[in-house]
Design a protein around this motif. Structure first.
Motif, PDB file in Angstrom:
ATOM      1  N   ALA A 198       0.835  -1.210   0.000  1.00 25.67           N
ATOM      2  CA  ALA A 198       0.000   0.000   0.000  1.00 25.67           C
ATOM      3  C   ALA A 198       0.865   1.254   0.000  1.00 25.67           C
ATOM      4  O   ALA A 198       0.588   2.215  -0.745  1.00 25.67           O
ATOM      5  N   LEU A 199       1.925   1.243   0.816  1.00 25.88           N
ATOM      6  CA  LEU A 199       2.813   2.401   0.864  1.00 25.88           C
ATOM      7  C   LEU A 199       3.476   2.631  -0.491  1.00 25.88           C
ATOM      8  O   LEU A 199       3.480   3.757  -1.014  1.00 25.88           O
ATOM      9  N   GLY A 200       4.037   1.555  -1.067  1.00 21.49           N
ATOM     10  CA  GLY A 200       4.709   1.685  -2.356  1.00 21.49           C
ATOM     11  C   GLY A 200       3.769   2.166  -3.445  1.00 21.49           C
ATOM     12  O   GLY A 200       4.121   3.041  -4.251  1.00 21.49           O
ATOM     13  N   THR A 201       2.560   1.625  -3.478  1.00 17.04           N
ATOM     14  CA  THR A 201       1.582   2.019  -4.498  1.00 17.04           C
ATOM     15  C   THR A 201       1.165   3.473  -4.331  1.00 17.04           C
ATOM     16  O   THR A 201       1.051   4.223  -5.309  1.00 17.04           O
ATOM     17  N   PHE A 202       0.936   3.880  -3.077  1.00 16.42           N
ATOM     18  CA  PHE A 202       0.542   5.270  -2.811  1.00 16.42           C
ATOM     19  C   PHE A 202       1.613   6.239  -3.304  1.00 16.42           C
ATOM     20  O   PHE A 202       1.308   7.223  -3.998  1.00 16.42           O
ATOM     21  N   ILE A 203       2.880   5.972  -2.948  1.00 17.52           N
ATOM     22  CA  ILE A 203       3.964   6.859  -3.367  1.00 17.52           C
ATOM     23  C   ILE A 203       4.118   6.831  -4.891  1.00 17.52           C
ATOM     24  O   ILE A 203       4.328   7.861  -5.537  1.00 17.52           O
ATOM     25  N   GLY A 204       3.982   5.634  -5.495  1.00 20.44           N
ATOM     26  CA  GLY A 204       4.141   5.498  -6.938  1.00 20.44           C
ATOM     27  C   GLY A 204       3.106   6.280  -7.728  1.00 20.44           C
ATOM     28  O   GLY A 204       3.408   6.832  -8.788  1.00 20.44           O
ATOM     29  N   PHE A 205       1.883   6.338  -7.220  1.00 26.86           N
ATOM     30  CA  PHE A 205       0.807   7.058  -7.910  1.00 26.86           C
ATOM     31  C   PHE A 205       0.756   8.541  -7.544  1.00 26.86           C
ATOM     32  O   PHE A 205       0.063   9.319  -8.196  1.00 26.86           O
ATOM     33  N   SER A 206       1.457   8.925  -6.499  1.00 23.66           N
ATOM     34  CA  SER A 206       1.410  10.314  -6.043  1.00 23.66           C
ATOM     35  C   SER A 206       2.104  11.235  -7.053  1.00 23.66           C
ATOM     36  O   SER A 206       2.923  10.793  -7.858  1.00 23.66           O
ATOM     37  N   PHE A 240       6.829  -1.811  -5.452  1.00 26.76           N
ATOM     38  CA  PHE A 240       5.505  -1.328  -5.864  1.00 26.76           C
ATOM     39  C   PHE A 240       5.481   0.173  -6.133  1.00 26.76           C
ATOM     40  O   PHE A 240       4.554   0.662  -6.783  1.00 26.76           O
ATOM     41  N   SER A 241       6.494   0.901  -5.649  1.00 25.21           N
ATOM     42  CA  SER A 241       6.557   2.330  -5.995  1.00 25.21           C
ATOM     43  C   SER A 241       6.884   2.526  -7.471  1.00 25.21           C
ATOM     44  O   SER A 241       6.691   3.606  -8.023  1.00 25.21           O
ATOM     45  N   ASN A 242       7.364   1.458  -8.109  1.00 20.82           N
ATOM     46  CA  ASN A 242       7.718   1.539  -9.523  1.00 20.82           C
ATOM     47  C   ASN A 242       6.525   1.329 -10.454  1.00 20.82           C
ATOM     48  O   ASN A 242       6.709   1.075 -11.657  1.00 20.82           O
ATOM     49  N   GLY A 297      -3.182  -3.056  -1.665  1.00 19.25           N
ATOM     50  CA  GLY A 297      -2.903  -3.559  -0.321  1.00 19.25           C
ATOM     51  C   GLY A 297      -3.853  -4.682   0.067  1.00 19.25           C
ATOM     52  O   GLY A 297      -3.432  -5.694   0.641  1.00 19.25           O
ATOM     53  N   PHE A 298      -5.135  -4.529  -0.263  1.00 21.93           N
ATOM     54  CA  PHE A 298      -6.133  -5.551   0.062  1.00 21.93           C
ATOM     55  C   PHE A 298      -5.858  -6.840  -0.708  1.00 21.93           C
ATOM     56  O   PHE A 298      -5.881  -7.938  -0.145  1.00 21.93           O
ATOM     57  N   ILE A 299      -5.588  -6.696  -2.011  1.00 21.86           N
ATOM     58  CA  ILE A 299      -5.283  -7.885  -2.820  1.00 21.86           C
ATOM     59  C   ILE A 299      -4.020  -8.575  -2.289  1.00 21.86           C
ATOM     60  O   ILE A 299      -3.957  -9.803  -2.196  1.00 21.86           O
ATOM     61  N   GLY A 300      -3.026  -7.766  -1.919  1.00 21.13           N
ATOM     62  CA  GLY A 300      -1.789  -8.322  -1.372  1.00 21.13           C
ATOM     63  C   GLY A 300      -2.033  -9.073  -0.079  1.00 21.13           C
ATOM     64  O   GLY A 300      -1.454 -10.150   0.148  1.00 21.13           O
TER      65      GLY A 300
END
Length: 398
Positions: free
Chosen positions: A279-287, A314-316, A378-381
């Motif tokens: 969730a953290l990586g995805t949030f930063i990646g989409f920010s 996941f930030s990538n 995050g939920f899927i993970g």
């Protein structure tokens, strides 16, 4: 083990002892005589002492000596000692303080550890018992502070990173560049050595804090400020270069599939921790914080104690080929949230779209996308890792 045997081992392993000293006339002779019982491979660096140090050292003409006309700092004293040791052909150097807090009889512990590891390049730091009676509170606090930042910068956990009783691999040290000259040098040298993939470890040593004879030259405000500035710079280098490099090297070394299975799926972290890392990586990646994604994700992963590898991976999601689609999704969401209607196409985004014209819409949509992405991924993970754990447990029981 007899002193004769240790003396022979020190010679065979090509080790010398470097003793930096500054105004320690009360304890210098005791330290020198203690080391001389084990070896004559000694380099003394007189860092501009103004007491009777120079007179004392005249009694030890058989030893290699360096004399500074003025005090230049422990870091510079050690660097000059290392240079002389290298020129004399030594491969390792043990450093011991001259203020009497260290016991020369602990030198065999370093030699035995080196011998057990087949004389490979390693940096060994003597670990003091900071809980024993007589240890100044500022020393205990300073050590914990230093240990924490060393872990942040290298990923290595040590009990003592400030002890001056150490064994250095000169073959590594001679090829590194150092910029500090005072007490902070002892932090810079262990961090940069660790960055070269050299093993850095502790071994237990004795310590004596006798305030009646010990002279400390540590200046709490000035030296602590120097150390803080150094750590700030080292953390910055860690986040923008060394952590990503370590991550990519692990992928290259293991291969993407093996890395994914062992470092991501095979981690001992709980499904919840892994999911939060995603969730953290995805949030930063989409920010919309372009240019700071790596710095932010690794900083937050460290301080939130999440899985750095998963967060970085996941930030990538914002790799260059995906950027136009991320901006497109952000603008669509921004319009929906703000109730606007903007006319553009994917071609506009890729060619001549001026984001500044719709900056508010983009920012609102971007953070909305980041939040939704973090929740969904995050939920899927969490579901995926929970099922994987159950499968592992089932196989173990069978």
């Amino acid at each position: 083990m007899t002193n004769k045997l240790i003396r022979q081992k020190i010679t065979d392993l090509n080790v010398c002892v470097i003793i930096p000293t500054y105004n320690n006339q009360r304890t210098l002779k005791r330290v020198l005589n203690g080391v001389l019982e084990l070896t004559n491979n000694i380099i003394v660096v007189n860092d501009g002492s103004t007491d009777t140090t120079s007179t004392i050292l005249k009694e030890y003409q058989q030893l290699q000596q360096i004399h500074f006309p003025k005090n230049k700092g422990k870091g510079l004293a050690l660097k000059e000692g290392f240079k002389l040791a290298v020129s004399l052909g030594y491969q390792f150097a043990i450093t011991i303080d001259s203020d009497g807090q260290h016991f020369p009889i602990d030198i065999p512990n370093f030699i035995n550890e080196l011998e057990l590891n087949n004389s490979k390049d390693m940096l060994i730091i003597g670990s003091r018992n900071m809980e024993q009676e007589g240890v100044p509170g500022k020393s205990s606090f300073g050590n914990k502070f230093s240990n924490f930042w060393f872990w942040v910068e290298t990923g290595i956990k040590l009990k003592d990173t400030q002890s001056g009783f150490r064994l250095y691999p000169l073959n590594v040290i001679k090829n590194l560049k150092f910029y500090t000259t005072k007490f902070e040098f002892e932090i810079e040298v262990i961090v940069k050595t660790a960055w070269k993939d050299v093993e850095v470890k502790n071994i237990p040593i004795q310590v004596l804090y006798d305030e009646t004879e010990r002279v400390s030259h540590f200046r709490p405000f000035k030296d602590f400020t120097r150390i803080s500035i150094l750590n700030t710079w080292l953390v910055f280098l860690t986040l923008i270069y060394y952590l990503p490099r370590r991550f990519l090297r692990n992928i290259k070394k293991k291969g993407l599939k093996k890395f994914f299975v062992e470092d991501l799926l095979g981690s001992n972290d709980s499904p919840k921790k892994k999911a939060l890392s995603i969730a953290l990586g995805t949030f930063i990646g989409f920010s919309p914080l372009w240019g700071f994604h790596t710095f932010l994700v690794l900083t937050l992963a460290i301080f939130l104690k999440l899985n750095k590898a998963i967060s970085f991976a996941f930030s990538n999601v914002s790799l260059p080929p995906f950027i136009p689609f991320i901006i497109f999704a952000s603008l669509e969401l921004g319009q929906w949230v703000l109730g606007e209607n903007i006319s553009y196409s994917i071609e506009d985004l890729m060619d001549n779209f001026e984001a500044i014209e719709h900056l508010k819409t983009y920012l609102v949509g971007s953070f909305t996308l980041a939040i939704i992405g973090a929740i969904v991924f995050g939920f899927i993970g969490y579901i995926f890792f929970s099922l994987s754990n159950r499968k592992k447990m089932t196989l173990k029981n069978d």
